[in-house]
Write a protein that holds these residues in place. Structure first.
Motif, short mmCIF file in Angstrom:
data_model
loop_
_atom_site.label_atom_id
_atom_site.label_comp_id
_atom_site.label_asym_id
_atom_site.label_seq_id
_atom_site.Cartn_x
_atom_site.Cartn_y
_atom_site.Cartn_z
N GLN A 13 10.32 -21.40 -5.20
CA GLN A 13 9.11 -21.05 -5.95
C GLN A 13 8.07 -20.44 -5.01
OE1 GLN A 13 8.73 -21.20 -9.27
NE2 GLN A 13 6.74 -20.22 -9.02
N LYS A 14 7.96 -21.00 -3.81
CA LYS A 14 7.01 -20.45 -2.84
C LYS A 14 7.40 -19.04 -2.43
CE LYS A 14 5.52 -24.83 -0.89
NZ LYS A 14 5.49 -25.68 0.30
N VAL A 15 8.69 -18.82 -2.26
CA VAL A 15 9.17 -17.48 -1.90
C VAL A 15 8.87 -16.50 -3.02
CG1 VAL A 15 11.24 -16.11 -1.45
CG2 VAL A 15 10.93 -18.30 -0.30
N MET A 16 9.12 -16.90 -4.25
CA MET A 16 8.88 -16.02 -5.40
C MET A 16 7.38 -15.72 -5.55
SD MET A 16 11.70 -15.04 -6.48
CE MET A 16 11.18 -14.20 -7.94
N ASP A 17 6.54 -16.73 -5.35
CA ASP A 17 5.09 -16.51 -5.43
C ASP A 17 4.63 -15.55 -4.34
OD1 ASP A 17 4.94 -18.19 -7.60
OD2 ASP A 17 4.22 -19.92 -6.45
N GLY A 18 5.17 -15.71 -3.14
CA GLY A 18 4.84 -14.81 -2.05
C GLY A 18 5.29 -13.39 -2.32
N LEU A 19 6.48 -13.26 -2.92
CA LEU A 19 7.01 -11.94 -3.26
C LEU A 19 6.15 -11.26 -4.33
CD1 LEU A 19 9.29 -9.93 -2.77
CD2 LEU A 19 10.58 -11.07 -4.58
N ARG A 20 5.73 -12.03 -5.33
CA ARG A 20 4.86 -11.47 -6.37
C ARG A 20 3.53 -11.01 -5.78
NH1 ARG A 20 6.19 -16.14 -9.21
NH2 ARG A 20 7.98 -15.77 -10.55
N ALA A 21 2.94 -11.84 -4.91
CA ALA A 21 1.67 -11.47 -4.28
C ALA A 21 1.84 -10.22 -3.42
CB ALA A 21 1.13 -12.63 -3.45
N TRP A 22 2.93 -10.14 -2.68
CA TRP A 22 3.19 -8.97 -1.84
C TRP A 22 3.30 -7.71 -2.69
CZ3 TRP A 22 7.34 -5.62 -1.83
CH2 TRP A 22 7.37 -4.71 -0.77
N ALA A 23 4.05 -7.78 -3.79
CA ALA A 23 4.22 -6.62 -4.67
C ALA A 23 2.90 -6.22 -5.32
CB ALA A 23 5.27 -6.92 -5.74
N ARG A 24 2.11 -7.20 -5.73
CA ARG A 24 0.83 -6.91 -6.38
C ARG A 24 -0.13 -6.22 -5.42
NH1 ARG A 24 -0.37 -11.88 -8.05
NH2 ARG A 24 0.92 -11.56 -9.86
N ILE A 25 -0.11 -6.63 -4.16
CA ILE A 25 -1.03 -6.06 -3.17
C ILE A 25 -0.55 -4.69 -2.70
CG2 ILE A 25 -1.90 -6.38 -0.81
CD1 ILE A 25 -1.76 -9.45 -1.46
N ASN A 26 0.74 -4.52 -2.53
CA ASN A 26 1.27 -3.29 -1.93
C ASN A 26 1.60 -2.19 -2.92
OD1 ASN A 26 1.20 -3.98 0.86
ND2 ASN A 26 2.79 -5.47 0.42
N SER A 27 1.58 -2.46 -4.21
CA SER A 27 1.85 -1.39 -5.17
C SER A 27 1.08 -1.58 -6.47
CB SER A 27 3.35 -1.31 -5.45
OG SER A 27 3.79 -2.50 -6.06
N PRO A 28 -0.25 -1.60 -6.39
CA PRO A 28 -1.02 -1.74 -7.63
C PRO A 28 -1.03 -0.45 -8.43
CG PRO A 28 -2.49 -1.41 -5.81
CD PRO A 28 -1.11 -1.50 -5.22
N TRP A 29 -0.91 -0.58 -9.71
CA TRP A 29 -1.02 0.57 -10.61
C TRP A 29 -2.37 0.49 -11.27
CZ3 TRP A 29 4.25 1.31 -13.54
CH2 TRP A 29 5.25 1.58 -12.61
N VAL A 30 -3.09 1.60 -11.26
CA VAL A 30 -4.44 1.62 -11.80
C VAL A 30 -4.50 2.53 -13.02
CG1 VAL A 30 -5.49 1.17 -9.54
CG2 VAL A 30 -5.23 3.52 -10.32
N ILE A 31 -5.41 2.20 -13.90
CA ILE A 31 -5.74 3.07 -15.03
C ILE A 31 -7.23 3.32 -14.95
CG2 ILE A 31 -6.04 1.16 -16.65
CD1 ILE A 31 -4.85 3.08 -18.80
N HIS A 32 -7.61 4.52 -15.31
CA HIS A 32 -9.00 4.94 -15.20
C HIS A 32 -9.57 5.13 -16.60
CE1 HIS A 32 -11.72 8.59 -14.82
NE2 HIS A 32 -12.42 7.57 -14.43
N TYR A 33 -10.77 4.59 -16.82
CA TYR A 33 -11.42 4.74 -18.13
C TYR A 33 -12.90 5.08 -17.93
CZ TYR A 33 -13.00 3.95 -22.86
OH TYR A 33 -13.54 4.12 -24.10
N ASN A 34 -13.34 6.13 -18.59
CA ASN A 34 -14.73 6.55 -18.58
C ASN A 34 -15.38 5.99 -19.83
OD1 ASN A 34 -17.17 7.85 -18.89
ND2 ASN A 34 -16.38 9.87 -18.39
#
Length: 156
Positions: A13-34
């Motif tokens: 579980q710790k490994v999976m949580d670390g992997l999720r955090a790594w993916a979230r930090i290193n490949s965020p997808w953004v959407i832009h709204y005006n």
């Protein structure tokens, strides 16, 4: 009496949580709204994606669908017409989701403060994770704000 049983976290579980955090930090997808700005901030956001500033070097990808985005980049004061649409976009984003308010208008209403068609700043409608001031903020400031948001997501 309700008792909550806390299950011990397994090494997997710790490994999976670390992997999720790594993916979230290193490949965020953004959407832009005006949500009602003059487009000055929008031009600067798009400039960050050009080869000159290259926000993508941090793994950030501009996404067209809120269902795939992690970060909502918002500009402008929230108008009466855009309030419901902004909330709908936010609700469509998967958890965990983050909001970045960009520009003076997004932070305080700016020059549109107290106008009849303005609800207010973005944090009056959505929970904001990062603020980037300026009118309009420079692309370097936008990149610095997004990177600071990503750094704050790192596990302690």
């Amino acid at each position: 009496m309700d008792m909550q049983v806390k299950t011990p976290s397994s090494p997997m579980q710790k490994v999976m949580d670390g992997l999720r955090a790594w993916a979230r930090i290193n490949s965020p997808w953004v959407i832009h709204y005006n949500s009602g700005s003059c487009n000055g901030c929008d031009i600067e956001i798009l400039a960050t994606l050009t080869p000159r500033y290259d926000l993508e070097r941090f793994g950030v990808k501009l996404e067209g669908s809120p269902r795939h985005a992690d970060v909502l980049l918002t500009t402008g004061p929230v108008t009466l017409q855009s309030r419901d649409r902004l909330l709908r976009i936010y609700e469509q984003m998967p958890d965990p989701k983050f909001v970045v308010a960009i520009g003076s208008c997004g932070l305080s209403g700016g020059v549109f403060h107290d106008c009849y068609g303005i609800v207010g700043s973005i944090d009056e409608v959505l929970p904001v994770s990062a603020y980037i001031p300026g009118c309009p903020p420079r692309p370097e400031a936008i990149i610095q704000g997004v990177v600071a948001l990503l750094q704050s997501l790192k596990p302690k």
